[in-house]
Design a protein around this motif. Structure first.
Motif, PDB file in Angstrom:
ATOM      1  N   UNK A   1      -9.035 -10.103  15.494  1.00  0.00           N
ATOM      2  CA  UNK A   1      -8.030  -9.441  14.657  1.00  0.00           C
ATOM      3  C   UNK A   1      -7.654 -10.337  13.481  1.00  0.00           C
ATOM      4  N   UNK A   2      -7.151  -9.696  12.425  1.00  0.00           N
ATOM      5  CA  UNK A   2      -6.674 -10.402  11.243  1.00  0.00           C
ATOM      6  C   UNK A   2      -5.196 -10.034  11.029  1.00  0.00           C
ATOM      7  N   UNK A   3      -4.421 -10.975  10.470  1.00  0.00           N
ATOM      8  CA  UNK A   3      -3.025 -10.702  10.140  1.00  0.00           C
ATOM      9  C   UNK A   3      -2.729 -11.131   8.710  1.00  0.00           C
ATOM     10  N   UNK A   4      -1.858 -10.357   8.061  1.00  0.00           N
ATOM     11  CA  UNK A   4      -1.264 -10.746   6.794  1.00  0.00           C
ATOM     12  C   UNK A   4       0.234 -10.903   7.008  1.00  0.00           C
ATOM     13  N   UNK A   5       0.832 -11.790   6.242  1.00  0.00           N
ATOM     14  CA  UNK A   5       2.284 -11.932   6.236  1.00  0.00           C
ATOM     15  C   UNK A   5       2.764 -11.513   4.852  1.00  0.00           C
ATOM     16  N   UNK A   6       3.652 -10.521   4.820  1.00  0.00           N
ATOM     17  CA  UNK A   6       4.150 -10.004   3.555  1.00  0.00           C
ATOM     18  C   UNK A   6       5.666 -10.135   3.495  1.00  0.00           C
ATOM     19  N   UNK A   7       6.227  -9.968   2.299  1.00  0.00           N
ATOM     20  CA  UNK A   7       7.679 -10.066   2.125  1.00  0.00           C
ATOM     21  C   UNK A   7       8.132  -9.110   1.032  1.00  0.00           C
ATOM     22  N   UNK A   8       9.272  -8.479   1.273  1.00  0.00           N
ATOM     23  CA  UNK A   8       9.857  -7.599   0.263  1.00  0.00           C
ATOM     24  C   UNK A   8      10.441  -8.444  -0.861  1.00  0.00           C
ATOM     25  N   UNK A   9       9.908  -8.224  -2.056  1.00  0.00           N
ATOM     26  CA  UNK A   9      10.375  -8.956  -3.233  1.00  0.00           C
ATOM     27  C   UNK A   9      10.577  -7.971  -4.380  1.00  0.00           C
ATOM     28  N   UNK A  10      11.836  -7.772  -4.750  1.00  0.00           N
ATOM     29  CA  UNK A  10      12.193  -6.860  -5.839  1.00  0.00           C
ATOM     30  C   UNK A  10      11.639  -5.454  -5.618  1.00  0.00           C
ATOM     31  N   UNK A  11      11.729  -4.990  -4.371  1.00  0.00           N
ATOM     32  CA  UNK A  11      11.328  -3.632  -4.054  1.00  0.00           C
ATOM     33  C   UNK A  11       9.852  -3.426  -3.803  1.00  0.00           C
ATOM     34  N   UNK A  12       9.062  -4.506  -3.770  1.00  0.00           N
ATOM     35  CA  UNK A  12       7.634  -4.415  -3.500  1.00  0.00           C
ATOM     36  C   UNK A  12       7.256  -5.410  -2.409  1.00  0.00           C
ATOM     37  N   UNK A  13       6.242  -5.023  -1.621  1.00  0.00           N
ATOM     38  CA  UNK A  13       5.751  -5.912  -0.578  1.00  0.00           C
ATOM     39  C   UNK A  13       4.738  -6.868  -1.194  1.00  0.00           C
ATOM     40  N   UNK A  14       5.025  -8.160  -1.122  1.00  0.00           N
ATOM     41  CA  UNK A  14       4.164  -9.185  -1.702  1.00  0.00           C
ATOM     42  C   UNK A  14       3.489  -9.986  -0.592  1.00  0.00           C
ATOM     43  N   UNK A  15       2.242 -10.349  -0.819  1.00  0.00           N
ATOM     44  CA  UNK A  15       1.497 -11.119   0.169  1.00  0.00           C
ATOM     45  C   UNK A  15       1.956 -12.571   0.166  1.00  0.00           C
ATOM     46  N   UNK A  16       2.251 -13.078   1.372  1.00  0.00           N
ATOM     47  CA  UNK A  16       2.629 -14.486   1.523  1.00  0.00           C
ATOM     48  C   UNK A  16       1.441 -15.326   1.956  1.00  0.00           C
ATOM     49  N   UNK A  17       0.744 -14.846   3.006  1.00  0.00           N
ATOM     50  CA  UNK A  17      -0.425 -15.590   3.492  1.00  0.00           C
ATOM     51  C   UNK A  17      -1.232 -14.706   4.424  1.00  0.00           C
ATOM     52  N   UNK A  18      -2.463 -15.130   4.692  1.00  0.00           N
ATOM     53  CA  UNK A  18      -3.342 -14.488   5.661  1.00  0.00           C
ATOM     54  C   UNK A  18      -3.700 -15.515   6.708  1.00  0.00           C
ATOM     55  N   UNK A  19      -3.535 -15.158   7.974  1.00  0.00           N
ATOM     56  CA  UNK A  19      -3.829 -16.132   9.049  1.00  0.00           C
ATOM     57  C   UNK A  19      -4.207 -15.401  10.322  1.00  0.00           C
TER      58      UNK A  19
END
Length: 402
Positions: free
Chosen positions: A384-402
């Motif tokens: 499996x693969x995971x992404x970590x995202x974060x809500x920034x100014x109303x949009x989901x932004x990618x933080x990292x892939x691990x």
């Protein structure tokens, strides 16, 4: 219900496949369409991925039929709306199994839905491909008729807990509705925090309420520096609003089924700001993924829709491998691993090429747009693969892939 019928599939073939590429023995086995069922949330609380799941299923069956079908027989996909409701899902499953006589059912997103329909599938010897995470699903006596293509609750909970600890959190509080996985999340994440010298608590609430201020106040009395959000989009939106009104300034982490772009579009940007999300990721660097997003007309695609594509393709390739005159769920069950985790097989992610090689009696190892598809003995996917995202100014932004 939606049906996809490609009556003229032999006139055009994906990836250059044509009638001439198919062995005469296979082409002679023409017969009724092979039916594959899909149960997905087109409406209701978990419907954020329903439309693209449906589109992915239709593209998969079009790809299969354009390549000549299974032994010369066309495939038909029957899509049912589970309405984000276990009772509706049971009705849909009974129809697909008893009336339509499908060989497999795919989709099956919400864990409550999957838990409800799983016994119907394995008791009728219909393979169930599921995108649900609840560990309990593959602990049932399913006799090999369940394959899970999504990471388990244990894995997702562990990753969220580890990420919260990486961010420096010491006190965790979980807030989520009653689901088959809610208590598991509390137990898994709390254990991680306690082992790290911190604390972990949780509260399970009733969903579909206009306010969770009482529950939020109870959580805040523990002075948490991270709140884990375990709900779907509708209730998570309400919880975030109540946290914002209460002045909570700590960390917030959720899961992709509750914290995603649909959520950030539904609340003011300041309400979701900073909320992180653990996202099971598709195999975004693979040619299979790039091909699917091109066909579906999107710049990116969620893992769950990619999994639905693979549910249809795995069924088709398993039946082609079985070369059974009467395709059924047992033939699917007994041949899934042969086409998806044969270490001696050619690595391949194109269904047309895969069907051609199977027709030539050559071993294959299929990986799809959702990623590697090797399954443990209990049916759980192993890669499996995971992404970590974060809500920034109303949009989901990618933080990292691990």
């Amino acid at each position: 219900m939606h049906r996809l019928d490609r009556r003229h599939f032999l006139t055009g073939a994906a990836g250059g496949a044509s009638l001439a590429l198919w062995p005469k023995a296979l082409l002679a086995q023409d017969g009724p369409r092979i039916k594959i069922g899909i149960i997905i949330p087109l409406t209701g609380a978990t419907s954020q991925f329903g439309a693209t799941m449906s589109a992915a299923a239709k593209i998969a069956v079009a790809d299969i039929n354009a390549a000549g079908g299974i032994g010369g027989r066309q495939v038909e996909v029957l899509i049912e709306d589970d309405q984000s409701n276990p009772e509706a899902a049971v009705r849909a499953a009974r129809k697909l199994i008893d009336v339509d006589r499908v060989v497999s059912i795919g989709g099956s997103y919400a864990s409550a839905v999957t838990s409800a329909i799983a016994p119907l599938c394995y008791e009728s010897k219909t393979v169930l491909f599921t995108s649900s995470g609840a560990d309990s699903i593959t602990k049932t006596p399913h006799n090999g008729y369940i394959f899970r293509t999504s990471p388990t609750v244990t894995l997702q909970g562990t990753r969220v807990g580890q990420y919260a600890l990486e961010l420096g959190a010491k006190k965790m509080f979980f807030l989520g509705p009653q689901t088959p996985f809610a208590q598991s999340y509390i137990d898994i994440i709390s254990k991680l925090f306690k082992e790290a010298g911190g604390t972990g608590e949780g509260l399970i609430y009733e969903d579909k309420r206009a306010s969770y201020r009482t529950e939020v106040d109870q959580a805040l009395r523990t002075n948490p520096d991270v709140i884990v959000l375990g709900g779907y989009v509708p209730d998570t939106a309400v919880v975030l609003k109540d946290l914002y009104r209460a002045g909570y300034a700590g960390k917030k982490i959720g899961f992709s089924f509750g914290v995603n772009q649909v959520l950030t579009d539904s609340v003011p940007a300041e309400v979701s700001e900073g909320t992180a999300s653990l996202v099971p990721s598709a195999s975004v660097d693979s040619t299979a993924y790039k091909s699917l997003i091109d066909k579906i007309g999107k710049g990116a695609l969620d893992s769950y829709s990619c999994q639905v594509y693979d549910h249809v393709v795995l069924t088709a390739l398993a039946l082609a491998q079985a070369a059974a005159s009467s395709p059924n769920g047992t033939a699917v069950r007994d041949n899934v691993r042969a086409i998806s985790q044969d270490e001696k097989g050619e690595k391949i992610n194109d269904v047309s090429a895969a069907l051609k090689l199977i027709g030539q009696k050559k071993p294959i190892n299929y990986d799809g747009p959702s990623g590697p598809l090797a399954f443990a003995a209990n049916g759980d996917v192993e890669g499996v693969f995971f992404r970590y995202e974060q809500a920034q100014k109303g949009k989901m932004a990618l933080l990292k892939v691990a």
